[in-house]
Design an enzyme around this catalytic site. Structure first.
Site, PDB file in Angstrom:
ATOM      1  N   CYS A   5      -2.656  -2.175  10.051  1.00 19.28           N
ATOM      2  CA  CYS A   5      -1.469  -1.615   8.900  1.00 19.28           C
ATOM      3  C   CYS A   5      -1.512  -0.115   9.068  1.00 19.28           C
ATOM      4  O   CYS A   5      -2.504   0.668   9.246  1.00 19.28           O
ATOM      5  CB  CYS A   5      -2.100  -2.005   7.597  1.00 19.28           C
ATOM      6  N   CYS A  40       5.553   0.394  10.830  1.00 16.13           N
ATOM      7  CA  CYS A  40       4.929  -0.376   9.682  1.00 16.13           C
ATOM      8  C   CYS A  40       4.722  -1.836  10.486  1.00 16.13           C
ATOM      9  O   CYS A  40       5.742  -2.153  10.991  1.00 16.13           O
ATOM     10  CB  CYS A  40       5.714  -0.477   8.360  1.00 16.13           C
ATOM     11  N   TYR A  49       0.549  -1.156  -0.090  1.00 19.46           N
ATOM     12  CA  TYR A  49       0.061   0.002   0.157  1.00 19.46           C
ATOM     13  C   TYR A  49       1.033   1.155  -0.089  1.00 19.46           C
ATOM     14  O   TYR A  49       0.384   2.197  -0.167  1.00 19.46           O
ATOM     15  CB  TYR A  49      -0.949   0.148   1.431  1.00 19.46           C
TER      16      TYR A  49
HETATM   17  N1  DGL Z   1       2.053  -3.441   7.308  1.00 18.67           N
HETATM   18  C1  DGL Z   1       1.688  -2.068   6.423  1.00 18.67           C
HETATM   19  C2  DGL Z   1       2.068  -0.976   7.311  1.00 18.67           C
HETATM   20  O1  DGL Z   1       1.845  -0.832   8.594  1.00 18.67           O
HETATM   21  C3  DGL Z   1       2.571  -2.221   5.117  1.00 18.67           C
HETATM   22  C4  DGL Z   1       1.901  -1.150   4.313  1.00 18.67           C
HETATM   23  C5  DGL Z   1       2.394  -1.543   2.808  1.00 18.67           C
HETATM   24  O2  DGL Z   1       2.013  -2.084   2.103  1.00 18.67           O
HETATM   25  O3  DGL Z   1       3.087  -0.684   2.316  1.00 18.67           O
HETATM   26  O4  DGL Z   1       2.162   0.207   7.039  1.00 18.67           O
END
Ligand code: DGL
Length: 276
Positions: free
Chosen positions: A78, A191, A47
């Site tokens: 997330c 993240c 994302y």
């Molecule tokens: N685990 C997601 C977060 O906490 C990852 C985001 C991504 O898919 O770039 O930001």
């Protein structure tokens, strides 16, 4: 859309991929009676390099799917989706208990001795208005200085599943070293994928003789907040003698999520492919 109001209903947890499993493990530990449904949106990951609107659309689509499966509450596991989309999810489903994950700036400011805090997160998280407001608010209250470091490409590498890959080690050195050079004594894992490379981050700290640096992960606090919300809504599942269930669904590869449950959490979990 009817929202389940029964304690026996499952909790929906989602992330762009496997990162949310770092939150799910705390939820399982703290709320062992709860049935859980985990959605990895791996077909649309990462994302972090998408537009805000893209992430909002994905968050709404995944939430709707989880509600069709009877979810009584939602964990946006997330940071990127929380910063970009939690407002839209709450606006569309005002009755739904929703918990998000934001980079732990407040605990980091409290932990820091010199007021210099490095924040590792996706580019989308660090650009998001909700994150910038949080930074403003915590800086004003604590005088902490937040050094922002987008970890471009790291989520992609973690999604591949080999956490010891040399590319991951090289990225961690590239992203962590500048924060140490600027004097950070505390690093926020902003993240939910990053707790899975904590060993690699600690290796970089050792190589730079900076084992004094504190790492901040909010998975535990998120699970506690979920417990509080469920309790307040009369939605906590009590021990009924039945084993709590855990199911996985993914918009990506079933084999990849099955492997991630096994390698990251030591669990053998049924996984289904869902196109939403
Ligand atoms: N685990 C997601 C977060 O906490 C990852 C985001 C991504 O898919 O770039 O930001």
């Amino acid at each position: 859309m009817q929202i389940a109001r029964s304690p026996a209903s499952p909790i929906g947890v989602f992330d762009s991929g496997v990162g949310g499993l770092s939150v799910l493990r705390h939820i399982r530990a703290q709320l062992p009676n709860e049935d859980l449904l985990y959605f990895a949106d791996s077909g649309h990951a990462p994302y972090g390099d998408k537009t805000e609107q893209y992430v909002v659309d994905r968050a709404l689509a995944v939430t709707e799917y989880l509600l069709t499966q009877g979810a009584k509450a939602l964990v946006v596991a997330c940071n990127t989706a929380t910063v970009a989309a939690i407002k839209a999810v709450r606006a569309r489903y005002p009755e739904l208990p929703v918990v998000g994950v934001e980079p732990g700036l407040k605990p980091a400011a409290a932990a820091s001795r010199n007021g210099k805090v490095g924040v590792l997160a996706t580019a989308r998280t660090l650009k998001g208005e909700k994150f910038l407001q949080l930074r403003e608010q915590i800086s004003a209250a604590t005088r902490a200085e937040f050094l922002l470091q987008p970890a471009v490409g790291l989520v992609d590498e973690i999604e591949k599943g080999d956490l010891e890959a040399p590319q991951i080690g090289a990225m961690l050195e590239r992203y962590v070293a500048p924060l140490l050079d600027q004097g950070a004594d505390t690093l926020v894992l902003g993240c939910t994928h990053y707790p899975f490379v904590r060993d690699g981050i600690e290796r970089v700290l050792r190589e730079h003789e900076r084992t004094d640096v504190t790492l901040i992960d909010t998975g535990d606090a998120v699970a506690r907040q979920l417990g509080r919300l469920l309790e307040a809504g009369g939605l906590l599942q009590s021990a009924d003698g039945d084993q709590a269930t855990l199911k996985g669904c993914t918009s990506g590869e079933v084999a990849a999520l099955t492997r991630a449950f096994a390698s990251l959490l030591g669990l053998s979990t049924p996984v289904e492919k869902i196109a939403v």
